[in-house]
Design an enzyme around this catalytic site. Structure first.
Site, PDB file in Angstrom:
ATOM      1  N   GLU A  83     -51.521 116.614  95.354  1.00  0.00           N
ATOM      2  CA  GLU A  83     -50.430 115.730  94.912  1.00  0.00           C
ATOM      3  C   GLU A  83     -49.140 116.504  94.618  1.00  0.00           C
ATOM      4  O   GLU A  83     -49.163 117.453  93.830  1.00  0.00           O
ATOM      5  CB  GLU A  83     -50.890 114.973  93.656  1.00  0.00           C
ATOM      6  CG  GLU A  83     -49.902 113.925  93.197  1.00  0.00           C
ATOM      7  CD  GLU A  83     -50.415 113.116  92.001  1.00  0.00           C
ATOM      8  OE1 GLU A  83     -51.635 112.959  91.836  1.00  0.00           O
ATOM      9  OE2 GLU A  83     -49.557 112.642  91.224  1.00  0.00           O
ATOM     10  N   HIS A 375     -40.369 113.300  91.865  1.00  0.00           N
ATOM     11  CA  HIS A 375     -41.052 113.101  93.147  1.00  0.00           C
ATOM     12  C   HIS A 375     -40.043 113.110  94.284  1.00  0.00           C
ATOM     13  O   HIS A 375     -40.265 113.724  95.313  1.00  0.00           O
ATOM     14  CB  HIS A 375     -41.768 111.739  93.149  1.00  0.00           C
ATOM     15  CG  HIS A 375     -43.151 111.807  92.590  1.00  0.00           C
ATOM     16  ND1 HIS A 375     -44.189 112.380  93.270  1.00  0.00           N
ATOM     17  CD2 HIS A 375     -43.656 111.363  91.427  1.00  0.00           C
ATOM     18  CE1 HIS A 375     -45.283 112.298  92.539  1.00  0.00           C
ATOM     19  NE2 HIS A 375     -44.994 111.685  91.413  1.00  0.00           N
TER      20      HIS A 375
HETATM   21  C1  MEV Z   1     -49.642 110.562  88.407  1.00  0.00           C
HETATM   22  O1  MEV Z   1     -50.529 111.321  89.180  1.00  0.00           O
HETATM   23  C2  MEV Z   1     -49.930 110.741  86.919  1.00  0.00           C
HETATM   24  C3  MEV Z   1     -49.098 109.866  85.992  1.00  0.00           C
HETATM   25  O2  MEV Z   1     -49.241 108.497  86.364  1.00  0.00           O
HETATM   26  C4  MEV Z   1     -49.613 110.101  84.586  1.00  0.00           C
HETATM   27  C5  MEV Z   1     -49.048 109.163  83.550  1.00  0.00           C
HETATM   28  O3  MEV Z   1     -48.656 108.039  83.890  1.00  0.00           O
HETATM   29  O4  MEV Z   1     -49.062 109.570  82.374  1.00  0.00           O
HETATM   30  C6  MEV Z   1     -47.630 110.182  86.095  1.00  0.00           C
END
Ligand code: MEV
Length: 425
Positions: A83, A375
Protein backbone atom coordinates in the site's frame (compact mmCIF):
# COMPACT_ATOMS: atom_id res chain seq x y z
CA UNK A 1 29.66 5.08 16.10
CA UNK A 2 26.11 6.07 17.08
CA UNK A 3 23.99 5.77 13.97
CA UNK A 4 20.94 7.95 13.54
CA UNK A 5 17.74 6.84 11.83
CA UNK A 6 17.11 10.47 10.85
CA UNK A 7 17.91 9.88 7.22
CA UNK A 8 16.81 13.27 5.98
CA UNK A 9 15.89 13.28 2.30
CA UNK A 10 15.95 9.46 2.20
CA UNK A 11 12.78 9.42 0.11
CA UNK A 12 14.42 11.57 -2.55
CA UNK A 13 17.20 9.04 -3.17
CA UNK A 14 17.07 6.34 -5.81
CA UNK A 15 16.52 2.76 -4.55
CA UNK A 16 20.23 2.05 -5.18
CA UNK A 17 21.31 5.08 -3.14
CA UNK A 18 18.94 4.09 -0.32
CA UNK A 19 20.35 0.60 -0.34
CA UNK A 20 23.89 1.97 -0.04
CA UNK A 21 22.75 3.98 3.00
CA UNK A 22 21.18 0.91 4.60
CA UNK A 23 24.26 -1.20 3.81
CA UNK A 24 26.32 1.30 5.76
CA UNK A 25 23.80 1.64 8.61
CA UNK A 26 23.35 -2.10 9.15
CA UNK A 27 26.78 -3.33 8.00
CA UNK A 28 25.23 -5.46 5.30
CA UNK A 29 27.54 -7.69 3.28
CA UNK A 30 27.87 -7.51 -0.50
CA UNK A 31 25.89 -10.74 -0.69
CA UNK A 32 23.06 -9.37 1.44
CA UNK A 33 22.94 -6.18 -0.62
CA UNK A 34 22.78 -8.25 -3.80
CA UNK A 35 19.97 -10.35 -2.33
CA UNK A 36 17.90 -7.24 -1.65
CA UNK A 37 18.42 -6.10 -5.24
CA UNK A 38 17.49 -9.46 -6.66
CA UNK A 39 13.70 -9.49 -6.97
CA UNK A 40 13.56 -13.29 -6.90
CA UNK A 41 15.84 -13.84 -3.94
CA UNK A 42 13.75 -16.51 -2.29
CA UNK A 43 15.25 -19.58 -3.98
CA UNK A 44 12.77 -22.11 -5.32
CA UNK A 45 14.18 -24.93 -3.19
CA UNK A 46 13.72 -22.84 -0.01
CA UNK A 47 10.19 -21.81 -1.02
CA UNK A 48 9.38 -25.44 -1.81
CA UNK A 49 10.32 -26.44 1.74
CA UNK A 50 8.24 -23.65 3.27
CA UNK A 51 4.80 -24.55 1.88
CA UNK A 52 3.19 -27.11 -0.42
CA UNK A 53 2.62 -27.16 -4.18
CA UNK A 54 5.04 -24.29 -4.80
CA UNK A 55 5.14 -22.83 -8.30
CA UNK A 56 6.98 -19.55 -7.68
CA UNK A 57 7.35 -16.61 -5.32
CA UNK A 58 5.25 -13.49 -4.77
CA UNK A 59 7.35 -10.34 -4.38
CA UNK A 60 6.08 -7.41 -2.28
CA UNK A 61 7.95 -4.06 -2.01
CA UNK A 62 10.26 -3.67 0.98
CA UNK A 63 10.56 -0.07 2.19
CA UNK A 64 12.43 1.53 5.08
CA UNK A 65 10.67 3.76 7.60
CA UNK A 66 13.04 6.36 9.03
CA UNK A 67 13.29 8.55 12.15
CA UNK A 68 12.40 5.91 14.74
CA UNK A 69 13.80 6.55 18.19
CA UNK A 70 12.68 3.80 20.57
CA UNK A 71 13.88 3.71 24.18
CA UNK A 72 16.64 6.15 23.18
CA UNK A 73 17.87 3.88 20.38
CA UNK A 74 17.71 4.61 16.67
CA UNK A 75 16.01 2.07 14.44
CA UNK A 76 15.48 1.92 10.70
CA UNK A 77 12.34 -0.11 10.07
CA UNK A 78 12.02 -2.53 7.14
CA UNK A 79 8.37 -2.78 6.09
CA UNK A 80 6.97 -5.18 3.49
CA UNK A 81 3.72 -3.73 2.18
CA UNK A 82 1.87 -3.17 -1.09
CA UNK A 83 0.00 0.00 0.00
CA UNK A 84 1.36 3.46 -0.90
CA UNK A 85 1.81 6.17 1.77
CA UNK A 86 2.21 3.76 4.70
CA UNK A 87 6.02 3.89 4.91
CA UNK A 88 6.00 7.68 4.37
CA UNK A 89 3.34 8.17 7.07
CA UNK A 90 5.23 6.01 9.59
CA UNK A 91 8.45 7.95 8.94
CA UNK A 92 6.69 11.29 9.25
CA UNK A 93 4.94 10.28 12.48
CA UNK A 94 8.20 8.93 13.94
CA UNK A 95 9.76 12.32 13.24
CA UNK A 96 7.03 14.11 15.22
CA UNK A 97 7.37 11.60 18.07
CA UNK A 98 11.14 12.07 18.06
CA UNK A 99 10.58 15.72 18.98
CA UNK A 100 8.95 14.48 22.19
CA UNK A 101 11.76 12.05 23.06
CA UNK A 102 10.74 9.09 20.93
CA UNK A 103 8.79 5.95 21.78
CA UNK A 104 8.95 4.12 25.07
CA UNK A 105 8.12 0.43 25.05
CA UNK A 106 7.79 -2.58 27.33
CA UNK A 107 6.44 -6.10 27.16
CA UNK A 108 5.35 -9.01 29.30
CA UNK A 109 7.20 -12.31 29.34
CA UNK A 110 6.67 -14.10 25.98
CA UNK A 111 4.00 -16.48 27.29
CA UNK A 112 1.62 -18.22 24.90
CA UNK A 113 -1.47 -20.18 25.93
CA UNK A 114 -2.10 -23.75 24.74
CA UNK A 115 -5.70 -24.94 25.07
CA UNK A 116 -6.82 -28.51 25.70
CA UNK A 117 -10.56 -29.05 25.23
CA UNK A 118 -12.15 -31.75 27.40
CA UNK A 119 -15.74 -32.89 26.87
CA UNK A 120 -17.95 -35.41 28.63
CA UNK A 121 -16.63 -34.69 32.11
CA UNK A 122 -19.12 -35.90 34.73
CA UNK A 123 -17.91 -33.62 37.52
CA UNK A 124 -16.35 -30.60 35.76
CA UNK A 125 -15.79 -28.50 38.89
CA UNK A 126 -14.00 -31.25 40.76
CA UNK A 127 -12.17 -32.26 37.57
CA UNK A 128 -10.87 -28.72 37.29
CA UNK A 129 -9.40 -29.11 40.80
CA UNK A 130 -7.80 -32.42 39.82
CA UNK A 131 -6.21 -30.82 36.73
CA UNK A 132 -4.59 -28.03 38.73
CA UNK A 133 -3.61 -30.56 41.41
CA UNK A 134 -1.72 -32.51 38.71
CA UNK A 135 0.10 -29.40 37.58
CA UNK A 136 3.62 -30.67 38.33
CA UNK A 137 3.14 -33.89 36.35
CA UNK A 138 1.53 -32.03 33.41
CA UNK A 139 4.21 -29.33 33.27
CA UNK A 140 6.96 -31.95 33.41
CA UNK A 141 5.41 -33.88 30.54
CA UNK A 142 5.08 -30.64 28.54
CA UNK A 143 8.67 -29.61 29.20
CA UNK A 144 10.02 -33.06 28.28
CA UNK A 145 8.89 -32.25 24.72
CA UNK A 146 11.19 -29.27 24.29
CA UNK A 147 14.50 -29.45 26.18
CA UNK A 148 15.99 -26.75 23.93
CA UNK A 149 13.31 -24.23 24.88
CA UNK A 150 13.67 -25.20 28.55
CA UNK A 151 17.45 -24.77 28.43
CA UNK A 152 16.90 -21.27 26.94
CA UNK A 153 14.88 -20.38 30.05
CA UNK A 154 11.47 -21.01 28.50
CA UNK A 155 9.02 -23.89 28.64
CA UNK A 156 5.67 -24.63 30.27
CA UNK A 157 5.51 -22.48 33.41
CA UNK A 158 1.95 -22.71 34.60
CA UNK A 159 -1.36 -24.45 34.12
CA UNK A 160 -4.90 -23.25 34.49
CA UNK A 161 -8.33 -24.73 33.87
CA UNK A 162 -11.74 -23.19 33.25
CA UNK A 163 -15.26 -24.38 32.64
CA UNK A 164 -17.23 -22.97 29.73
CA UNK A 165 -20.86 -23.39 28.80
CA UNK A 166 -21.37 -24.28 25.14
CA UNK A 167 -24.07 -25.49 22.75
CA UNK A 168 -22.70 -28.98 23.51
CA UNK A 169 -22.96 -28.51 27.26
CA UNK A 170 -20.20 -27.86 29.76
CA UNK A 171 -16.61 -28.24 28.71
CA UNK A 172 -13.43 -28.13 30.70
CA UNK A 173 -10.61 -26.20 29.05
CA UNK A 174 -7.12 -26.74 30.42
CA UNK A 175 -4.64 -24.00 29.54
CA UNK A 176 -0.87 -24.42 29.45
CA UNK A 177 1.16 -21.24 29.84
CA UNK A 178 4.34 -21.63 27.85
CA UNK A 179 7.22 -19.17 27.89
CA UNK A 180 8.30 -19.18 24.24
CA UNK A 181 11.39 -16.97 24.61
CA UNK A 182 12.45 -16.06 21.05
CA UNK A 183 10.21 -18.42 19.10
CA UNK A 184 6.69 -17.57 17.98
CA UNK A 185 5.72 -20.77 19.74
CA UNK A 186 2.94 -22.41 17.73
CA UNK A 187 4.92 -25.61 17.16
CA UNK A 188 6.27 -25.80 20.70
CA UNK A 189 2.89 -25.13 22.32
CA UNK A 190 0.90 -27.45 20.05
CA UNK A 191 3.38 -30.29 20.66
CA UNK A 192 3.12 -29.78 24.41
CA UNK A 193 -0.69 -29.58 24.30
CA UNK A 194 -0.85 -32.87 22.41
CA UNK A 195 1.63 -34.53 24.78
CA UNK A 196 -0.24 -33.66 27.99
CA UNK A 197 -3.69 -34.54 26.65
CA UNK A 198 -3.62 -38.20 27.86
CA UNK A 199 -2.82 -37.07 31.44
CA UNK A 200 -5.67 -34.58 31.29
CA UNK A 201 -8.06 -37.27 30.01
CA UNK A 202 -6.97 -39.54 32.85
CA UNK A 203 -7.47 -37.01 35.64
CA UNK A 204 -10.73 -35.57 34.29
CA UNK A 205 -12.31 -38.79 33.06
CA UNK A 206 -13.38 -36.86 29.95
CA UNK A 207 -12.45 -36.95 26.28
CA UNK A 208 -9.95 -34.53 24.75
CA UNK A 209 -10.64 -33.09 21.31
CA UNK A 210 -8.72 -29.90 20.44
CA UNK A 211 -5.11 -29.30 21.55
CA UNK A 212 -3.98 -26.01 20.08
CA UNK A 213 -2.37 -22.63 20.77
CA UNK A 214 -4.63 -19.58 21.34
CA UNK A 215 -3.96 -16.52 19.22
CA UNK A 216 -5.52 -14.33 21.87
CA UNK A 217 -2.11 -14.02 23.48
CA UNK A 218 -3.08 -11.96 26.52
CA UNK A 219 0.03 -13.07 28.39
CA UNK A 220 2.37 -11.95 25.62
CA UNK A 221 1.71 -8.25 25.28
CA UNK A 222 3.79 -5.51 23.67
CA UNK A 223 3.32 -1.89 24.69
CA UNK A 224 4.41 1.45 23.26
CA UNK A 225 3.68 5.03 24.24
CA UNK A 226 4.84 8.46 23.23
CA UNK A 227 4.42 12.19 23.77
CA UNK A 228 4.05 14.36 20.69
CA UNK A 229 4.69 18.07 21.30
CA UNK A 230 1.69 20.09 20.13
CA UNK A 231 3.82 22.27 17.88
CA UNK A 232 5.26 19.19 16.13
CA UNK A 233 1.82 17.79 15.39
CA UNK A 234 0.50 21.08 14.02
CA UNK A 235 -0.88 22.91 17.05
CA UNK A 236 -3.48 22.35 19.73
CA UNK A 237 -6.32 22.18 17.25
CA UNK A 238 -4.73 19.17 15.56
CA UNK A 239 -4.16 17.60 19.01
CA UNK A 240 -7.89 18.03 19.69
CA UNK A 241 -8.72 16.57 16.28
CA UNK A 242 -6.64 13.46 17.02
CA UNK A 243 -8.13 13.03 20.49
CA UNK A 244 -11.59 13.32 18.93
CA UNK A 245 -10.66 10.81 16.24
CA UNK A 246 -9.61 8.40 18.98
CA UNK A 247 -12.84 9.00 20.89
CA UNK A 248 -14.79 8.12 17.73
CA UNK A 249 -12.89 4.81 17.39
CA UNK A 250 -13.23 4.04 21.09
CA UNK A 251 -17.02 4.46 20.90
CA UNK A 252 -17.87 2.97 17.50
CA UNK A 253 -16.80 -0.48 16.25
CA UNK A 254 -17.24 0.58 12.60
CA UNK A 255 -14.62 3.27 13.07
CA UNK A 256 -12.51 1.11 15.45
CA UNK A 257 -12.06 -1.55 12.73
CA UNK A 258 -10.53 1.04 10.37
CA UNK A 259 -8.55 2.72 13.15
CA UNK A 260 -7.06 -0.65 14.14
CA UNK A 261 -6.46 -1.52 10.50
CA UNK A 262 -4.27 1.59 10.35
CA UNK A 263 -2.31 0.39 13.40
CA UNK A 264 -1.89 -3.01 11.75
CA UNK A 265 -0.66 -1.37 8.52
CA UNK A 266 2.48 -0.54 10.48
CA UNK A 267 2.73 -3.68 12.58
CA UNK A 268 2.11 -6.11 9.73
CA UNK A 269 4.67 -4.30 7.55
CA UNK A 270 7.33 -5.25 10.10
CA UNK A 271 5.85 -8.68 10.79
CA UNK A 272 5.83 -9.56 7.09
CA UNK A 273 9.34 -8.17 6.50
CA UNK A 274 10.59 -10.54 9.20
CA UNK A 275 8.48 -13.38 7.74
CA UNK A 276 6.42 -13.86 10.89
CA UNK A 277 2.86 -15.21 11.02
CA UNK A 278 0.86 -12.03 10.40
CA UNK A 279 -2.50 -13.80 10.58
CA UNK A 280 -1.72 -14.82 14.17
CA UNK A 281 -0.96 -11.22 15.10
CA UNK A 282 -4.00 -9.81 13.32
CA UNK A 283 -6.29 -12.38 14.96
CA UNK A 284 -4.77 -11.60 18.37
CA UNK A 285 -5.07 -7.85 17.85
CA UNK A 286 -8.73 -7.89 16.85
CA UNK A 287 -9.69 -10.36 19.59
CA UNK A 288 -7.83 -8.22 22.15
CA UNK A 289 -9.72 -5.16 20.91
CA UNK A 290 -12.95 -6.96 21.85
CA UNK A 291 -12.00 -8.40 25.25
CA UNK A 292 -14.35 -6.02 27.09
CA UNK A 293 -17.23 -7.55 25.10
CA UNK A 294 -17.36 -4.63 22.66
CA UNK A 295 -14.86 -4.14 19.84
CA UNK A 296 -12.92 -0.92 20.40
CA UNK A 297 -9.70 0.97 19.67
CA UNK A 298 -6.39 -0.75 20.46
CA UNK A 299 -4.70 2.60 21.07
CA UNK A 300 -5.54 5.64 23.20
CA UNK A 301 -4.80 9.32 22.48
CA UNK A 302 -5.03 11.97 25.19
CA UNK A 303 -4.00 15.59 25.72
CA UNK A 304 -1.70 16.20 28.70
CA UNK A 305 -1.51 19.26 30.97
CA UNK A 306 0.82 21.02 28.50
CA UNK A 307 -1.60 20.51 25.64
CA UNK A 308 0.71 17.90 24.07
CA UNK A 309 -0.56 14.68 22.56
CA UNK A 310 0.04 11.39 24.39
CA UNK A 311 -0.49 8.07 22.66
CA UNK A 312 -0.35 4.50 23.89
CA UNK A 313 -0.87 1.07 22.44
CA UNK A 314 -1.00 -2.43 23.95
CA UNK A 315 -1.68 -5.61 22.04
CA UNK A 316 -0.80 -9.33 21.90
CA UNK A 317 2.43 -9.91 20.01
CA UNK A 318 3.08 -13.53 19.08
CA UNK A 319 6.27 -12.86 17.16
CA UNK A 320 9.45 -14.89 16.78
CA UNK A 321 13.08 -14.23 16.01
CA UNK A 322 14.30 -17.81 15.72
CA UNK A 323 12.68 -20.86 14.20
CA UNK A 324 10.12 -20.85 11.45
CA UNK A 325 10.46 -18.77 8.31
CA UNK A 326 12.32 -15.95 10.09
CA UNK A 327 15.52 -17.96 9.80
CA UNK A 328 14.93 -19.60 6.43
CA UNK A 329 13.83 -16.61 4.40
CA UNK A 330 16.95 -14.73 3.22
CA UNK A 331 15.26 -11.32 3.11
CA UNK A 332 13.70 -11.79 6.57
CA UNK A 333 17.20 -12.45 7.95
CA UNK A 334 18.41 -9.21 6.40
CA UNK A 335 15.38 -7.33 7.76
CA UNK A 336 16.26 -8.55 11.27
CA UNK A 337 19.85 -7.39 10.74
CA UNK A 338 18.67 -3.93 9.64
CA UNK A 339 16.44 -3.73 12.72
CA UNK A 340 19.31 -4.86 14.93
CA UNK A 341 16.89 -6.49 17.40
CA UNK A 342 18.28 -9.13 19.74
CA UNK A 343 15.15 -10.75 21.18
CA UNK A 344 11.62 -11.53 20.04
CA UNK A 345 10.35 -9.21 22.77
CA UNK A 346 12.43 -6.35 21.38
CA UNK A 347 11.07 -7.07 17.89
CA UNK A 348 7.51 -7.07 19.26
CA UNK A 349 8.08 -3.75 21.02
CA UNK A 350 9.48 -2.20 17.85
CA UNK A 351 6.42 -3.47 15.95
CA UNK A 352 4.14 -1.89 18.60
CA UNK A 353 5.98 1.45 18.25
CA UNK A 354 5.57 1.28 14.47
CA UNK A 355 1.84 0.53 14.95
CA UNK A 356 1.45 3.58 17.18
CA UNK A 357 3.36 5.76 14.70
CA UNK A 358 1.17 4.52 11.86
CA UNK A 359 -1.94 5.30 13.87
CA UNK A 360 -0.65 8.80 14.59
CA UNK A 361 0.17 9.39 10.92
CA UNK A 362 -3.30 8.32 9.83
CA UNK A 363 -5.18 10.24 12.53
CA UNK A 364 -3.19 13.40 11.96
CA UNK A 365 -3.89 13.28 8.23
CA UNK A 366 -7.58 12.46 8.81
CA UNK A 367 -8.05 15.17 11.42
CA UNK A 368 -6.07 17.75 9.44
CA UNK A 369 -5.68 17.80 5.67
CA UNK A 370 -7.51 14.50 4.96
CA UNK A 371 -5.94 11.23 3.85
CA UNK A 372 -6.11 11.79 0.09
CA UNK A 373 -3.58 14.64 0.12
CA UNK A 374 -0.64 12.36 0.94
CA UNK A 375 -1.93 9.62 -1.34
CA UNK A 376 -2.27 12.05 -4.21
CA UNK A 377 1.24 13.49 -3.77
CA UNK A 378 2.72 10.02 -3.97
CA UNK A 379 0.51 9.09 -6.89
CA UNK A 380 1.56 12.32 -8.65
CA UNK A 381 5.24 11.51 -8.14
CA UNK A 382 4.69 8.06 -9.66
CA UNK A 383 2.92 9.59 -12.66
CA UNK A 384 5.69 12.19 -13.07
CA UNK A 385 8.34 9.43 -13.08
CA UNK A 386 6.33 7.34 -15.57
CA UNK A 387 6.05 10.39 -17.83
CA UNK A 388 9.85 10.69 -17.88
CA UNK A 389 10.62 13.22 -15.12
CA UNK A 390 13.93 12.77 -13.33
CA UNK A 391 15.74 14.47 -10.43
CA UNK A 392 14.18 17.68 -9.13
CA UNK A 393 11.73 17.70 -12.03
CA UNK A 394 9.80 14.89 -10.31
CA UNK A 395 8.81 17.03 -7.32
CA UNK A 396 8.14 20.12 -9.45
CA UNK A 397 5.83 18.25 -11.82
CA UNK A 398 4.13 16.34 -9.02
CA UNK A 399 3.52 19.47 -6.94
CA UNK A 400 2.03 21.34 -9.90
CA UNK A 401 -0.29 18.43 -10.78
CA UNK A 402 -1.53 18.24 -7.15
CA UNK A 403 -2.01 22.01 -7.10
CA UNK A 404 -4.04 21.92 -10.29
CA UNK A 405 -5.90 18.72 -9.28
CA UNK A 406 -4.86 17.18 -12.62
CA UNK A 407 -2.84 14.06 -11.89
CA UNK A 408 -2.60 12.52 -15.35
CA UNK A 409 0.08 11.27 -17.71
CA UNK A 410 -0.70 13.83 -20.45
CA UNK A 411 -0.54 16.67 -17.90
CA UNK A 412 2.78 15.36 -16.53
CA UNK A 413 4.27 15.25 -20.06
CA UNK A 414 3.02 18.76 -20.77
CA UNK A 415 4.56 20.08 -17.51
CA UNK A 416 7.89 18.35 -18.18
CA UNK A 417 8.08 20.14 -21.55
CA UNK A 418 7.10 23.46 -19.96
CA UNK A 419 9.68 23.23 -17.17
CA UNK A 420 12.39 22.21 -19.65
CA UNK A 421 11.47 25.04 -22.04
CA UNK A 422 11.55 27.58 -19.18
CA UNK A 423 15.26 26.87 -18.83
CA UNK A 424 14.98 26.53 -15.03
CA UNK A 425 15.85 22.86 -15.10
C1 MEV B 1 -5.68 2.98 5.34
O1 MEV B 1 -4.93 1.86 4.95
C2 MEV B 1 -5.67 3.14 6.86
C3 MEV B 1 -6.56 4.25 7.39
O2 MEV B 1 -7.89 4.09 6.92
C4 MEV B 1 -6.51 4.17 8.91
C5 MEV B 1 -7.48 5.07 9.61
O3 MEV B 1 -8.53 5.40 9.05
O4 MEV B 1 -7.20 5.38 10.78
C6 MEV B 1 -6.10 5.60 6.91
Amino acid sequence: MVKSSQASGFYKLSPEERLRFIKEFANLTEEETAQLQNMGSLPMNVADRMIENVIGVFPVPLGIATNFLINDRDYLIPMAIEEPSVVAAASYAAKMVRDGGGFYTSSTQPIMIGQIQVVGVKDPYAAKMRVTQSKEEILKKANDQDPVLVSAGGGAKDLDAKIINTTQGMMLIAELHVDCRDVMGANAVNTMAEAVAPIIERVTGGHVYLRIISNLATKRLARAWCIVPKKSVGGEEVVDGIVNAYAFAAADPYRAATHNKGILNGIIGVVLATCNDHRAIEAGAHAYAATTGRYTSLSTWEKNENGDLVGSLELPMAIGLVGGAVRTHPIAKIAVKILGVKTANELGEVAAAVGLAQNLGALRALAHEGIQHGHMSLHARNIAVSAGATGELIDLVAARMVEEHKIRMDKAKELIEQFKASGKI
